[in-house]
Design a protein around this motif. Structure first.
Motif, PDB file in Angstrom:
ATOM      1  N   LEU A  57       3.939  16.689  23.328  1.00 17.33           N
ATOM      2  CA  LEU A  57       4.326  15.421  22.602  1.00 17.33           C
ATOM      3  C   LEU A  57       5.094  14.603  23.358  1.00 17.33           C
ATOM      4  N   THR A  58       6.020  14.857  24.098  1.00 16.02           N
ATOM      5  CA  THR A  58       6.751  14.192  25.038  1.00 16.02           C
ATOM      6  C   THR A  58       5.953  13.314  26.205  1.00 16.02           C
ATOM      7  N   VAL A  59       5.045  14.058  26.930  1.00 16.37           N
ATOM      8  CA  VAL A  59       4.172  13.698  27.804  1.00 16.37           C
ATOM      9  C   VAL A  59       3.336  12.466  27.230  1.00 16.37           C
ATOM     10  N   PHE A  60       2.831  12.869  25.787  1.00 12.66           N
ATOM     11  CA  PHE A  60       1.857  11.955  25.416  1.00 12.66           C
ATOM     12  C   PHE A  60       2.427  10.577  24.969  1.00 12.66           C
ATOM     13  N   LEU A 105       5.165   9.284  26.392  1.00 14.31           N
ATOM     14  CA  LEU A 105       5.531   8.677  27.688  1.00 14.31           C
ATOM     15  C   LEU A 105       4.087   7.963  28.458  1.00 14.31           C
ATOM     16  N   THR A 106       2.950   8.773  28.344  1.00 10.17           N
ATOM     17  CA  THR A 106       1.829   8.185  28.656  1.00 10.17           C
ATOM     18  C   THR A 106       1.263   6.919  27.977  1.00 10.17           C
ATOM     19  N   MET A 107       1.480   7.125  26.438  1.00 17.06           N
ATOM     20  CA  MET A 107       1.048   5.820  25.675  1.00 17.06           C
ATOM     21  C   MET A 107       2.062   4.725  26.107  1.00 17.06           C
ATOM     22  N   SER A 147       3.272   8.610  17.633  1.00 20.95           N
ATOM     23  CA  SER A 147       3.416   9.814  18.414  1.00 20.95           C
ATOM     24  C   SER A 147       5.090  10.025  18.671  1.00 20.95           C
ATOM     25  N   ALA A 148       5.744   8.756  18.869  1.00 23.97           N
ATOM     26  CA  ALA A 148       7.321   8.908  18.761  1.00 23.97           C
ATOM     27  C   ALA A 148       7.643   9.348  17.542  1.00 23.97           C
TER      28      ALA A 148
END
Length: 301
Positions: free
Chosen positions: A7-10, A12-14, A115-116
Motif C-alpha cells: 500500500l505504501t509503494v502504491f 507513493l507511486t500515485m 489509497s492513502a
C-alpha cells in the motif's frame, strides 16, 4: 507487513504520477485568434468578444477568452493563477502535490487520496490489533500494552489525524465523480441553478473517470523554444496583454487600488492608495503609455 508495504509503494507511486504528469495544459497562442465571422482578406474587428457560446449535449455553455494565453478556453478549462497555465477540465491546484489537477491526472489523484485513506485505516487498525495481542499475551491492561509499544502510539495518533484529511477528500471526490463536477465548479456553485450538461448518470460518470481514455499531452516539453517577435502584443507584468478583447469592469482585478471605468473610451484608470493615477493595462497594451497624458488635471508619465 507485506500489505502495508504494498500500500505504501502504491501511494507513493500515485503521488509521483500525479505530480509529474501533464495535467492537461492548453498551449498558449502567440497572437490573438481571428474571429470565425471574419472572411478571408477582411480585416479583423478591433475587439474580440469576451465570451463565446458552444453547445454541449444540447445545452449552451459560455467559454471565456483568456488574456494571458490569448485563446478561448475549452469547456471546463480554467487558468491557474499559481501555474499560470490554462488547464483542461481544471479541478484545483493541489499545494501538497505541487501540481494542478486536471483532465490528464485527476484519475491518479483520486487513486492517491483513496489509497492513502486505506493505508491510514489499515495502520490504525493493526496497531490496535498488535496492542491487543500484547495485552492478551502478558495479561495486562490495554494502556499497559500500549506503553510497551510506543511506536504503535505514534502511528495511531498520526494515522488518526491524517485519515480525516485524506478520507474527507476521498468522500468529497466520490460525490464530485458521481455528479460529474470538478472542485472548481462545485465551489463556484456552477450547477446549482442550471442543469449540468456533463452529468450522464452515476455509472457513466465513474466509467468516464476510471475507464475513459486519457488524451495525449498537447505539449512537447522537450521541444526547443523559439524566440517570437512582439508585433501583435506587448509584454507587461510577466505575461501578455491583449488589447483586442472587450473589457468589462468585473474582469479587471485591482487589488487594493481604486478603478474608474471610462465607458466612452473603454479604459480603466487605476489609482493607488495615495490617490495618484496609474497607467491602465489598456493604455500600456495599446502603446499610449509612451507619451505624457493629462488626467484630472495631473500630468502622468
Amino acid at each position: 507487513m507485506v500489505i502495508a508495504i504494498v500500500l505504501t509503494v502504491f501511494v507513493l507511486t500515485m503521488l509521483l504520477v500525479t505530480s509529474g504528469r501533464d495535467p492537461g495544459i492548453v498551449p498558449r497562442n502567440t497572437r490573438p485568434p481571428v474571429p470565425d465571422t471574419v472572411e478571408p482578406g477582411q480585416s479583423p474587428p478591433l475587439r474580440l468578444p469576451r465570451f463565446k457560446e458552444v453547445t454541449i449535449n444540447g445545452l449552451t455553455v459560455k467559454v471565456k477568452y483568456c488574456d494571458t494565453c490569448m485563446l478561448y478556453r475549452p469547456p471546463r478549462c480554467s487558468h491557474c493563477s499559481i501555474c499560470d497555465n490554462c488547464v483542461d477540465r481544471f479541478d484545483h491546484h493541489c499545494p501538497w502535490v505541487g501540481q494542478c489537477i486536471g483532465l490528464r491526472n485527476y484519475r491518479f489523484y483520486f487513486m492517491f487520496v483513496s489509497s492513502a485513506t486505506l493505508l491510514c485505516i489499515y495502520i490504525f487498525a493493526f496497531c490496535w490489533v498488535y496492542a491487543i495481542k500484547i495485552k492478551n499475551s502478558e495479561h495486562t491492561s490495554i494502556w499497559g500494552a500500549l506503553i510497551k509499544t510506543p511506536a504503535s502510539i505514534a502511528l495511531i495518533i498520526y494515522s488518526f489525524i491524517c485519515v480525516w484529511f485524506v478520507g474527507g477528500l476521498t468522500v468529497f471526490h466520490l460525490y464530485l465523480i458521481s455528479t460529474n463536477q470538478s472542485t472548481y465548479e462545485n465551489f463556484r456553485y456552477r450547477y446549482d441553478r442550471t442543469v449540468n450538461p456533463y452529468d450522464r448518470g452515476i455509472i457513466e460518470n465513474f466509467k468516464e473517470v476510471f475507464w475513459g481514455s486519457i488524451p495525449p499531452s498537447k505539449n512537447d516539453f522537450r521541444a526547443v523554444v523559439e524566440r517570437e517577435s512582439e508585433t501583435m502584443h506587448r509584454s507587461f507584468g510577466g505575461g501578455f496583454v491583449n488589447s483586442n478583447v472587450e473589457k468589462t469592469p468585473s474582469d479587471v482585478e485591482m487589488g487594493d487600488m481604486k478603478a474608474k471605468w471610462d465607458i466612452g473610451s473603454g479604459r480603466v484608470d487605476q489609482y493607488d492608495q495615495t490617490g495618484q493615477p496609474m497607467w491602465s493595462s489598456w493604455e500600456l497594451a495599446s502603446g499610449l503609455g509612451d507619451s505624457n497624458q493629462t488626467v484630472d488635471g495631473q500630468d502622468r508619465q
